[in-house]
Design a protein around this motif. Structure first.
Motif, PDB file in Angstrom:
ATOM      1  N   LEU A  26      29.046  44.306  26.144  1.00 43.72           N
ATOM      2  CA  LEU A  26      29.783  44.593  27.421  1.00 43.72           C
ATOM      3  C   LEU A  26      31.113  44.562  27.024  1.00 43.72           C
ATOM      4  O   LEU A  26      31.930  43.482  26.349  1.00 43.72           O
ATOM      5  N   THR A  27      31.920  45.578  27.682  1.00 45.10           N
ATOM      6  CA  THR A  27      33.405  45.447  27.398  1.00 45.10           C
ATOM      7  C   THR A  27      33.994  44.506  28.451  1.00 45.10           C
ATOM      8  O   THR A  27      33.264  44.021  29.247  1.00 45.10           O
ATOM      9  N   PHE A  28      35.336  44.139  28.419  1.00 44.65           N
ATOM     10  CA  PHE A  28      35.980  43.353  29.228  1.00 44.65           C
ATOM     11  C   PHE A  28      35.786  43.667  30.707  1.00 44.65           C
ATOM     12  O   PHE A  28      35.307  42.837  31.682  1.00 44.65           O
ATOM     13  N   LEU A  29      35.977  45.184  30.825  1.00 43.05           N
ATOM     14  CA  LEU A  29      35.867  45.405  32.269  1.00 43.05           C
ATOM     15  C   LEU A  29      34.555  45.513  32.703  1.00 43.05           C
ATOM     16  O   LEU A  29      34.069  44.977  33.921  1.00 43.05           O
ATOM     17  N   GLN A  30      33.445  45.782  31.782  1.00 46.62           N
ATOM     18  CA  GLN A  30      32.161  45.807  32.338  1.00 46.62           C
ATOM     19  C   GLN A  30      31.878  44.204  32.665  1.00 46.62           C
ATOM     20  O   GLN A  30      31.124  43.982  33.724  1.00 46.62           O
ATOM     21  N   MET A  31      32.225  43.426  32.005  1.00 41.78           N
ATOM     22  CA  MET A  31      31.947  41.998  32.212  1.00 41.78           C
ATOM     23  C   MET A  31      32.609  41.326  33.468  1.00 41.78           C
ATOM     24  O   MET A  31      31.850  40.808  34.225  1.00 41.78           O
ATOM     25  N   ILE A  32      33.963  42.002  33.572  1.00 41.51           N
ATOM     26  CA  ILE A  32      34.461  41.493  35.051  1.00 41.51           C
ATOM     27  C   ILE A  32      33.742  42.308  36.163  1.00 41.51           C
ATOM     28  O   ILE A  32      33.252  41.529  37.294  1.00 41.51           O
ATOM     29  N   ARG A  33      33.462  43.577  36.143  1.00 44.43           N
ATOM     30  CA  ARG A  33      32.718  44.098  37.229  1.00 44.43           C
ATOM     31  C   ARG A  33      31.196  43.342  37.395  1.00 44.43           C
ATOM     32  O   ARG A  33      30.759  43.267  38.652  1.00 44.43           O
ATOM     33  N   ARG A  34      30.476  43.166  36.436  1.00 42.85           N
ATOM     34  CA  ARG A  34      29.169  43.139  36.610  1.00 42.85           C
ATOM     35  C   ARG A  34      28.685  41.575  36.618  1.00 42.85           C
ATOM     36  O   ARG A  34      27.677  41.148  37.145  1.00 42.85           O
ATOM     37  N   ILE A  35      29.733  40.844  36.061  1.00 42.79           N
ATOM     38  CA  ILE A  35      29.379  39.133  35.832  1.00 42.79           C
ATOM     39  C   ILE A  35      30.442  38.523  36.823  1.00 42.79           C
ATOM     40  O   ILE A  35      29.995  37.391  37.491  1.00 42.79           O
ATOM     41  N   ILE A  36      31.647  38.589  36.622  1.00 34.20           N
ATOM     42  CA  ILE A  36      32.737  37.529  37.068  1.00 34.20           C
ATOM     43  C   ILE A  36      32.610  38.057  38.406  1.00 34.20           C
ATOM     44  O   ILE A  36      32.675  36.838  39.365  1.00 34.20           O
ATOM     45  N   ILE A  37      33.055  39.265  38.909  1.00 36.63           N
ATOM     46  CA  ILE A  37      33.218  39.582  40.258  1.00 36.63           C
ATOM     47  C   ILE A  37      32.179  39.269  41.417  1.00 36.63           C
ATOM     48  O   ILE A  37      32.323  38.420  42.130  1.00 36.63           O
ATOM     49  N   PRO A  38      30.786  39.668  40.897  1.00 38.48           N
ATOM     50  CA  PRO A  38      29.842  39.368  42.103  1.00 38.48           C
ATOM     51  C   PRO A  38      29.478  37.931  41.984  1.00 38.48           C
ATOM     52  O   PRO A  38      29.326  37.472  43.132  1.00 38.48           O
ATOM     53  N   GLN A  39      29.620  37.061  40.845  1.00 39.09           N
ATOM     54  CA  GLN A  39      29.381  35.671  41.099  1.00 39.09           C
ATOM     55  C   GLN A  39      30.492  34.880  41.848  1.00 39.09           C
ATOM     56  O   GLN A  39      29.992  34.103  42.540  1.00 39.09           O
ATOM     57  N   ALA A  40      31.742  35.403  41.532  1.00 38.47           N
ATOM     58  CA  ALA A  40      32.653  34.664  42.226  1.00 38.47           C
ATOM     59  C   ALA A  40      32.591  35.009  43.743  1.00 38.47           C
ATOM     60  O   ALA A  40      33.130  34.066  44.669  1.00 38.47           O
ATOM     61  N   LEU A  41      32.478  36.289  44.357  1.00 37.39           N
ATOM     62  CA  LEU A  41      32.529  36.528  45.393  1.00 37.39           C
ATOM     63  C   LEU A  41      31.245  35.927  46.277  1.00 37.39           C
ATOM     64  O   LEU A  41      31.285  35.244  47.291  1.00 37.39           O
ATOM     65  N   ARG A  42      30.097  36.174  45.741  1.00 38.28           N
ATOM     66  CA  ARG A  42      28.823  35.360  46.026  1.00 38.28           C
ATOM     67  C   ARG A  42      29.118  33.831  46.429  1.00 38.28           C
ATOM     68  O   ARG A  42      28.305  33.299  47.474  1.00 38.28           O
ATOM     69  N   SER A  43      29.906  33.129  45.363  1.00 37.04           N
ATOM     70  CA  SER A  43      29.590  31.829  45.757  1.00 37.04           C
ATOM     71  C   SER A  43      30.889  31.280  46.466  1.00 37.04           C
ATOM     72  O   SER A  43      31.033  29.933  46.753  1.00 37.04           O
ATOM     73  N   SER A  44      31.709  32.291  47.115  1.00 36.80           N
ATOM     74  CA  SER A  44      32.794  31.957  47.679  1.00 36.80           C
ATOM     75  C   SER A  44      32.666  32.407  49.229  1.00 36.80           C
ATOM     76  O   SER A  44      33.490  32.436  49.986  1.00 36.80           O
ATOM     77  N   VAL A  45      31.613  32.626  49.639  1.00 31.23           N
ATOM     78  CA  VAL A  45      31.174  33.012  51.029  1.00 31.23           C
ATOM     79  C   VAL A  45      31.601  32.064  51.936  1.00 31.23           C
ATOM     80  O   VAL A  45      32.242  32.289  52.880  1.00 31.23           O
ATOM     81  N   LEU A  46      31.005  30.788  51.752  1.00 28.87           N
ATOM     82  CA  LEU A  46      31.387  29.634  52.814  1.00 28.87           C
ATOM     83  C   LEU A  46      32.697  29.350  52.831  1.00 28.87           C
ATOM     84  O   LEU A  46      33.399  29.447  53.701  1.00 28.87           O
ATOM     85  N   PRO A  47      33.677  29.062  51.655  1.00 28.83           N
ATOM     86  CA  PRO A  47      34.864  28.656  51.815  1.00 28.83           C
ATOM     87  C   PRO A  47      35.523  30.020  52.455  1.00 28.83           C
ATOM     88  O   PRO A  47      36.275  29.725  53.052  1.00 28.83           O
ATOM     89  N   MET A  48      35.264  31.229  52.343  1.00 29.82           N
ATOM     90  CA  MET A  48      35.709  32.495  52.815  1.00 29.82           C
ATOM     91  C   MET A  48      35.474  32.366  54.456  1.00 29.82           C
ATOM     92  O   MET A  48      36.544  32.732  55.174  1.00 29.82           O
ATOM     93  N   THR A  49      34.392  32.078  54.679  1.00 28.63           N
ATOM     94  CA  THR A  49      34.187  31.654  56.363  1.00 28.63           C
ATOM     95  C   THR A  49      35.053  30.838  56.926  1.00 28.63           C
ATOM     96  O   THR A  49      35.735  31.136  57.924  1.00 28.63           O
ATOM     97  N   ASN A  50      35.374  29.630  56.239  1.00 28.46           N
ATOM     98  CA  ASN A  50      36.072  28.577  56.553  1.00 28.46           C
ATOM     99  C   ASN A  50      37.455  29.180  56.654  1.00 28.46           C
ATOM    100  O   ASN A  50      38.296  28.926  57.507  1.00 28.46           O
ATOM    101  N   LEU A  51      37.972  30.167  55.740  1.00 28.09           N
ATOM    102  CA  LEU A  51      39.295  30.633  55.473  1.00 28.09           C
ATOM    103  C   LEU A  51      39.761  31.545  56.776  1.00 28.09           C
ATOM    104  O   LEU A  51      40.706  31.654  57.333  1.00 28.09           O
ATOM    105  N   LEU A  52      38.357  32.372  57.204  1.00 27.30           N
ATOM    106  CA  LEU A  52      38.617  33.079  58.047  1.00 27.30           C
ATOM    107  C   LEU A  52      39.050  32.365  59.598  1.00 27.30           C
ATOM    108  O   LEU A  52      39.812  32.802  60.049  1.00 27.30           O
ATOM    109  N   VAL A  53      38.334  31.307  59.884  1.00 27.21           N
ATOM    110  CA  VAL A  53      38.468  30.503  60.948  1.00 27.21           C
ATOM    111  C   VAL A  53      39.782  29.905  60.863  1.00 27.21           C
ATOM    112  O   VAL A  53      40.497  29.869  61.981  1.00 27.21           O
ATOM    113  N   ALA A  54      40.298  29.519  59.433  1.00 29.06           N
ATOM    114  CA  ALA A  54      41.666  28.772  59.498  1.00 29.06           C
ATOM    115  C   ALA A  54      42.729  29.941  59.916  1.00 29.06           C
ATOM    116  O   ALA A  54      43.626  29.686  60.299  1.00 29.06           O
TER     117      ALA A  54
END
Lengths: 250, 283, 219
Positions: free
Chosen positions: C126-154
């Motif tokens: 995988l090229t760097f951009l493919q890795m960012i798009r398919r591996i990094i971003i999906p996991q970073a977003l999916r594991s920060s749903v709860l913190p982001m919810t708290n951030l929205l309230v904050a």
């Protein structure tokens, strides 16, 4: 086995690597012929993992040359990615993508890198999963699988890229004892089919069974290269004798 | 296996071409940031904000003493407010482990205090409380609402700390014949408290930030004293900038302390009580 | 003043205030999210000056009190001949502060990804951009749903800063101080705003945990 092929599949020439002051690879020269199974053994910290990982540039080297089919491995960019696509790599800790199903783990690279159709990739992935015996786990995510199942899925993921050579970096070291054999059987099967392989392992019986050649490393150097029978029954070097002796003493 | 932050392994070791590109982009970025800094400095000098009259009084001892007095009030309000919010939060957390009615009330209060902005509580103490006949001083009019606003978050932090204590600890204590009460206070809570020290320090930062609304109730905190200085020296920008930097530095130090403690707790499998005792006194 | 009197006299204004708070929250969160992503990209980049800039940015805005930042924007910036309308000042303040926290959440979301997965992506070609798009971003977003919810309230709580400047229409906090200084709103006026805040926070929290349950990554 095609011993007459003039160009080795993998060739390392005078490879050197340092971690700070630590000289982890010292003047390593080595070649692996097409269809050959080379097993690297040695005590931990001997540099065997680093050697294995340097072949697809997961580790950089300080000097020397590494060639795949006579071509030096590229340093960066698309060329490097293309080279890596031709080399399968199996890790100690499986490293399946945690957010994808097992099936998606396997189809990802064929679709993204080889530009295969989704359907074709899927069918082939299922065949590969069948072959390594985890077809029924295809729709689960990695965390739901046992270590042995994860490692077999990881092997299938590498095979889906139709690699010219497979690198195994201690593929059974993170597994519970009862799962080691199932993974080793898959690797042995690949050996029988003529896959070119470089395997770093601590499983001596396995090494003796599948290896065409054994390389013993210690302190960043290749101490001995030998046939498995000679190496395990009558090693040429004192250091290898000590190492094998220490294993039996355990 | 490599450890550390994603920063260390997201990019692989660069090849010669990439290294050159990184050098060029680094140069451009550095230039851009310098231009930005230059523009800011230029704006300051064009508008005469570097003039000595805006900065010279910072060399006077009285200026710092006056700001220091305000800072002391700020810290006093923040520490008192935190102490109160930890107490209230502890009670709410205990309430979460009681019978249905008390648990319901606790849950309601926790959600209520977490969902309402501090400013609304401050206005309540500023506008409504005095009409009831109880006339708290300006200090309490800022400290109490900040404490109330924080207690729900504290309760949740304490509760997650209690839940993080392995169940075997409680069972072992009970099987030794300790009462539920003694088990909680002697075995479970001391361990939980150590887990949550970092979040409590982070909460102290939030209370400290909330006390900057003290000007609403005319309490002489750092912000309020800054206002007095401003009217004395007619130097709005310089004074507010200095005050903002003071707040940022204090909060930065507290947050760094909190992260250090959290980091050392993650590293040590067996926690050593002595290392945390000194810090617990601050929380 | 009773509940019904208050509602008949100020009902429309409360509704307006609720919408204002919602609007400010939505705009601020969207802005904070975009800036948070950009700052995070800078912080993980191999460009040292950008990394340092991102780190300093985050430390400034996660540590500055909202009131101090708003006062700087409203009262101090004009001395540099930089004058923004009140609502712009409020929006800028309520974007800058949550954006620093957003970046922190994204960083810890990315840190849940093991280095091994990145090596695996590389070794598959995988090229760097493919890795960012398919591996990094999906996991970073999916594991920060709860913190982001708290951030929205904050972020919603932070928008109460709007009550500190003469901004029209008023937000949920501003309206309470208005009613209580011009009329005898009493406790009821507070309770109405508090309940509206709480219900919004509750709805955000529920939606957040629903999404989180759907996308959480088993590890």
């Amino acid at each position: 086995m095609d011993n007459h092929s003039p160009v080795p599949m993998i060739e390392l020439r005078h490879v050197e690597k340092y971690y700070g002051d630590l000289h982890v690879l010292q003047d390593i020269s080595l070649s692996v012929r097409r269809g050959e199974v080379v097993v690297i053994i040695g005590p931990s910290g001997s540099g065997k993992s680093t050697l294995c990982r340097s072949i697809n540039r997961l580790e950089t080297i300080d000097s020397g040359e590494i060639l795949l089919e006579g071509n030096p491995i590229p340093q960066e960019g698309k060329k490097l990615a293309e080279l890596r696509a031709q080399i399968g790599m199996v890790f100690q800790s499986f490293n399946l993508f945690a957010h994808m199903s097992v099936l998606d783990n396997i189809t990802l690279a064929p679709v993204e890198v080889l530009k295969k159709g989704r359907k074709e990739a899927r069918e082939e992935a299922l065949q590969l999963l069948e072959r390594v015996g985890v077809r029924d786990q295809a729709d689960k995510v990695p965390a739901q699988l046992s270590g042995g199942q994860q490692q077999r899925a990881a092997i299938a993921r590498s095979l889906a890229m139709h690699p010219k050579v497979m690198l195994f970096d201690e593929p059974t070291s993170a597994l519970d004892p009862e799962m080691i054999q199932e993974v080793l059987n898959v690797i042995a099967e690949l050996a029988k089919e003529g896959m070119t392989m470089l395997i770093v392992t601590h499983e001596m019986n396995f090494a003796r069974r599948v290896a065409d050649r054994v390389i013993f490393m210690d302190g960043g150097q290749i101490v001995e290269e030998n046939t498995p029978d000679c190496f395990f029954s009558d090693p040429a070097s004192q250091r290898a004798r000590d190492f094998l002796h220490s294993l039996h003493a355990e | 296996m490599k450890t550390g932050s994603i920063r260390d392994y997201l990019y692989e070791p660069p090849g010669p071409h990439t290294r050159k590109r990184i050098r060029i982009i680094t140069g451009i970025a550095l230039l851009g940031l310098l231009v930005l800094l230059g523009l800011i400095v230029r704006q300051f000098s064009v508008t005469g904000q570097f003039d000595a009259k805006y900065w010279s009084f910072f060399t006077k001892w009285t200026t710092w003493r006056f700001l220091g007095q305000g800072l002391l009030t700020t810290l006093e309000a923040a520490l008192t407010g935190s102490a109160i919010s930890f107490t209230l939060g502890f009670l709410l957390m205990r309430g979460k482990f009681q019978g249905k009615l008390i648990r319901g009330i606790s849950t309601f209060l926790i959600e209520f205090t977490r969902g309402v902005p501090t400013l609304l509580f401050i206005y309540f103490f500023f506008l409504v409380v005095p009409k009831t006949g109880w006339k708290p001083s300006a200090f309490w009019k800022i400290t109490l609402p900040c404490a109330i606003s924080a207690c729900g978050v504290v309760a949740e932090a304490l509760r997650s700390g209690v839940n993080a204590v392995p169940g075997g600890q409680r069972e072992a204590a009970l099987s030794l014949g300790l009462s539920e009460r003694r088990t909680f206070y002697r075995i479970v809570f001391p361990q939980a408290f150590r887990f949550v020290i970092p979040s409590l320090i982070a909460e102290l930062v939030i209370v400290l930030k909330d006390t900057t609304f003290a000007y609403v109730v005319s309490c002489a905190d750092l912000m309020q004293n800054a206002k007095v200085l401003i009217s004395n020296y007619d130097a709005m920008l310089s004074i507010y900038l200095v005050v903002a930097v003071i707040y940022i530095l204090i909060n930065y130090l507290l947050n760094t302390l909190s992260e250090r403690i959290a980091g050392s707790q993650r590293r040590s499998v067996q926690m050593i009580p002595e290392t945390n005792k000194g810090v617990a006194a601050h929380g | 003043m009773g509940f019904t009197d208050l509602l008949s006299k100020y009902g429309a204004q409360y509704f307006q205030a609720l919408l204002t708070t919602w609007r400010l929250t939505a705009i601020s969160f969207a802005g904070a999210f975009i800036i948070g992503i950009l700052i995070t990209v800078a912080r993980v980049s191999p460009i040292r000056p950008l990394r340092i800039f991102g780190d300093i940015y985050v430390q400034i805005f996660r540590n500055i009190p909202g009131a101090a930042l708003l006062i700087l924007l409203v009262y101090a910036l004009p001395y540099l001949q930089i004058v923004f309308p009140y609502d712009v000042c409020v929006t800028v303040a309520t974007i800058l502060i949550p954006s620093a926290f957003c970046s922190e959440h994204l960083m810890s979301g990315m840190n849940t990804i093991s280095p091994g997965q990145i090596e695996a992506a590389r070794s598959l070609g995988l090229t760097f951009l493919q890795m960012i798009r398919r591996i990094i971003i999906p996991q970073a977003l999916r594991s920060s749903v709860l913190p982001m919810t708290n951030l929205l309230v904050a972020t919603m709580l932070t928008t109460s800063l709007a009550s500190q400047v003469p901004m029209r229409p008023r937000d949920l906090t501003g309206i309470v101080s208005y009613i209580n200084t011009h009329d005898t709103g009493g406790v009821t006026a507070f309770v109405i705003s508090a309940v509206l805040y709480c219900l919004t926070a509750f709805a955000i929290g529920k939606a957040g945990s629903l999404v989180d349950r759907k996308v959480r990554i088993l590890r």
